[in-house]
Scaffold this motif. Sequence first.
Motif, PDB file in Angstrom:
ATOM      1  N   LEU A 242       0.823  -1.207   0.000  1.00  0.00           N
ATOM      2  CA  LEU A 242       0.000   0.000   0.000  1.00  0.00           C
ATOM      3  C   LEU A 242       0.856   1.256   0.000  1.00  0.00           C
ATOM      4  O   LEU A 242       0.479   2.275  -0.583  1.00  0.00           O
ATOM      5  N   ALA A 243       2.012   1.193   0.646  1.00  0.00           N
ATOM      6  CA  ALA A 243       2.916   2.343   0.634  1.00  0.00           C
ATOM      7  C   ALA A 243       3.398   2.645  -0.775  1.00  0.00           C
ATOM      8  O   ALA A 243       3.592   3.818  -1.140  1.00  0.00           O
ATOM      9  N   ALA A 244       3.591   1.621  -1.583  1.00  0.00           N
ATOM     10  CA  ALA A 244       4.005   1.840  -2.972  1.00  0.00           C
ATOM     11  C   ALA A 244       2.952   2.638  -3.727  1.00  0.00           C
ATOM     12  O   ALA A 244       3.269   3.579  -4.466  1.00  0.00           O
ATOM     13  N   LEU A 245       1.687   2.274  -3.537  1.00  0.00           N
ATOM     14  CA  LEU A 245       0.601   3.028  -4.165  1.00  0.00           C
ATOM     15  C   LEU A 245       0.571   4.459  -3.632  1.00  0.00           C
ATOM     16  O   LEU A 245       0.365   5.416  -4.392  1.00  0.00           O
ATOM     17  N   GLY A 246       0.799   4.626  -2.336  1.00  0.00           N
ATOM     18  CA  GLY A 246       0.828   5.965  -1.763  1.00  0.00           C
ATOM     19  C   GLY A 246       1.900   6.841  -2.357  1.00  0.00           C
ATOM     20  O   GLY A 246       1.679   8.035  -2.605  1.00  0.00           O
ATOM     21  N   ARG A 247       3.058   6.270  -2.607  1.00  0.00           N
ATOM     22  CA  ARG A 247       4.147   7.051  -3.206  1.00  0.00           C
ATOM     23  C   ARG A 247       3.757   7.543  -4.601  1.00  0.00           C
ATOM     24  O   ARG A 247       4.043   8.692  -4.971  1.00  0.00           O
ATOM     25  N   ALA A 248       3.118   6.659  -5.379  1.00  0.00           N
ATOM     26  CA  ALA A 248       2.689   7.063  -6.713  1.00  0.00           C
ATOM     27  C   ALA A 248       1.647   8.173  -6.631  1.00  0.00           C
ATOM     28  O   ALA A 248       1.694   9.146  -7.394  1.00  0.00           O
ATOM     29  N   GLN A 249       0.699   8.033  -5.709  1.00  0.00           N
ATOM     30  CA  GLN A 249      -0.343   9.047  -5.551  1.00  0.00           C
ATOM     31  C   GLN A 249       0.236  10.380  -5.074  1.00  0.00           C
ATOM     32  O   GLN A 249      -0.142  11.442  -5.559  1.00  0.00           O
ATOM     33  N   LEU A 250       1.156  10.309  -4.120  1.00  0.00           N
ATOM     34  CA  LEU A 250       1.763  11.535  -3.597  1.00  0.00           C
ATOM     35  C   LEU A 250       2.492  12.295  -4.693  1.00  0.00           C
ATOM     36  O   LEU A 250       2.500  13.535  -4.708  1.00  0.00           O
ATOM     37  N   GLY A 251       3.056  11.560  -5.641  1.00  0.00           N
ATOM     38  CA  GLY A 251       3.785  12.200  -6.726  1.00  0.00           C
ATOM     39  C   GLY A 251       2.916  13.065  -7.611  1.00  0.00           C
ATOM     40  O   GLY A 251       3.427  13.943  -8.314  1.00  0.00           O
ATOM     41  N   ARG A 252       1.609  12.825  -7.611  1.00  0.00           N
ATOM     42  CA  ARG A 252       0.710  13.656  -8.427  1.00  0.00           C
ATOM     43  C   ARG A 252      -0.336  14.395  -7.589  1.00  0.00           C
ATOM     44  O   ARG A 252      -1.338  14.874  -8.117  1.00  0.00           O
ATOM     45  N   LEU A 253      -0.094  14.509  -6.289  1.00  0.00           N
ATOM     46  CA  LEU A 253      -1.059  15.162  -5.422  1.00  0.00           C
ATOM     47  C   LEU A 253      -1.301  16.612  -5.833  1.00  0.00           C
ATOM     48  O   LEU A 253      -2.439  17.094  -5.812  1.00  0.00           O
ATOM     49  N   SER A 254      -0.268  17.316  -6.225  1.00  0.00           N
ATOM     50  CA  SER A 254      -0.445  18.731  -6.587  1.00  0.00           C
ATOM     51  C   SER A 254      -1.415  18.893  -7.747  1.00  0.00           C
ATOM     52  O   SER A 254      -2.249  19.815  -7.748  1.00  0.00           O
ATOM     53  N   SER A 255      -1.340  18.002  -8.721  1.00  0.00           N
ATOM     54  CA  SER A 255      -2.268  18.098  -9.854  1.00  0.00           C
ATOM     55  C   SER A 255      -3.688  17.708  -9.440  1.00  0.00           C
ATOM     56  O   SER A 255      -4.664  18.259  -9.958  1.00  0.00           O
ATOM     57  N   ILE A 256      -3.817  16.777  -8.487  1.00  0.00           N
ATOM     58  CA  ILE A 256      -5.137  16.399  -7.978  1.00  0.00           C
ATOM     59  C   ILE A 256      -5.787  17.589  -7.282  1.00  0.00           C
ATOM     60  O   ILE A 256      -6.952  17.909  -7.515  1.00  0.00           O
ATOM     61  N   VAL A 257      -5.008  18.260  -6.422  1.00  0.00           N
ATOM     62  CA  VAL A 257      -5.534  19.424  -5.706  1.00  0.00           C
ATOM     63  C   VAL A 257      -5.916  20.522  -6.690  1.00  0.00           C
ATOM     64  O   VAL A 257      -6.976  21.165  -6.554  1.00  0.00           O
ATOM     65  N   GLU A 258      -5.086  20.736  -7.695  1.00  0.00           N
ATOM     66  CA  GLU A 258      -5.377  21.776  -8.685  1.00  0.00           C
ATOM     67  C   GLU A 258      -6.711  21.510  -9.374  1.00  0.00           C
ATOM     68  O   GLU A 258      -7.536  22.417  -9.540  1.00  0.00           O
ATOM     69  N   ARG A 259      -6.947  20.252  -9.766  1.00  0.00           N
ATOM     70  CA  ARG A 259      -8.210  19.936 -10.445  1.00  0.00           C
ATOM     71  C   ARG A 259      -9.392  20.092  -9.495  1.00  0.00           C
ATOM     72  O   ARG A 259     -10.451  20.616  -9.880  1.00  0.00           O
ATOM     73  N   ARG A 260      -9.249  19.657  -8.249  1.00  0.00           N
ATOM     74  CA  ARG A 260     -10.350  19.802  -7.293  1.00  0.00           C
ATOM     75  C   ARG A 260     -10.673  21.278  -7.054  1.00  0.00           C
ATOM     76  O   ARG A 260     -11.841  21.646  -6.890  1.00  0.00           O
TER      77      ARG A 260
END
Length: 377
Positions: A242-260
Amino acid sequence: GIRDCLRGLVGSEMCIRDRAMVLQALDSGWVAPLGPHVDAFEAELAGFVGAQHAVALSSGTAALHLGLLTLGVGPGDDVLLPTLTFGATAFAVAYTGARPVFVDSERTSWNMDPDLVAGYLAQASRRGRLPDAVLPVDLFGRTADYDRQLPICAQFDVPILVDAAVSLGARHGQVAAGSMGRAGVFSFNGNKIMTTSGGGMLVTDEGALADRVRHLANQAREPVHWYEHHEIRFKYRLSNLLAALGRAQLGRLSSIVERRRQIHAQYTELLADALEVTADPPWGLSNAWLSTGLLHPEAEVSPADVTAALAERSIEARHVWKPMHLQQAFADAPVVGGAVAQDLFARGVCLPSGQRMSDEDVARASSVVRGVTERVI
């Protein structure tokens, strides 16, 4: 979206990275709790929020529980927390044996009212029964007013544990959400701004606090070659997978926040006459995890009317949290105020806010909401 990514059904670059990280973790053989992805996820998350230490855990609730225990909260103690929150915040207090004391909201951000906190702490000090912790919540991705909360609690020497479960990527001034107080807690549940499907993280600048949380989360195993336990504790660590998935998600968090935030801005424009869409508080920048709004009192329409109309068109929306002091599970808990939170519950709506929504999806949802309110205003 995560499920489709992992199945390989979505070909975007972001999904490819999510899938690749999980498969790499599987191929490495590090699947169970602990492993290189856990260590890296902790370091990367700590760096993202500007904290010195991070501990990856099985859920945000587990992080709250261990954070409270590590601050010394236990049976017979009091913890101040907002009445307008999800049950997990109050449940974590109950897990320790402490008594939750619920505090009403202020209307700007809907978070815990600092004036009520100040008044309660002053009275509690005179009674000789100060709470053992204050647990503010960053509601719906909007940070609480820490410019006021922090000095109030410091005056009475009461520690703050921040429930930033849904505010990762938000800011309070120039400071990242979750980095205030003695420690902060994030959630990576499937509905959060980024997800590991389930999981959480505690961040802090205090090495001893982080070490204690890590020890409690690992069933209090002593550092010897056999299984030695001096305490009865918990299995709360996050898995390497699950940490591996978290690392991938964290890498694009800024773009997720921007879209929200773009979705929130679109709602603000399209629903100006139908809802009072909740704006960022003056002290911070929301991650727009959920766009929320208040129905106008003169509309004579309820959140149930709005959510039902959206559901008829297969659009999911939710009510605002029901205040904890109105929940049967906490019927005997004390509450400071409560009228503001009750009004927010009575008129509040959580709008669909996922970053995969198109502009057309947002416009469609907005049209339904406008149609409901226009019929009864």
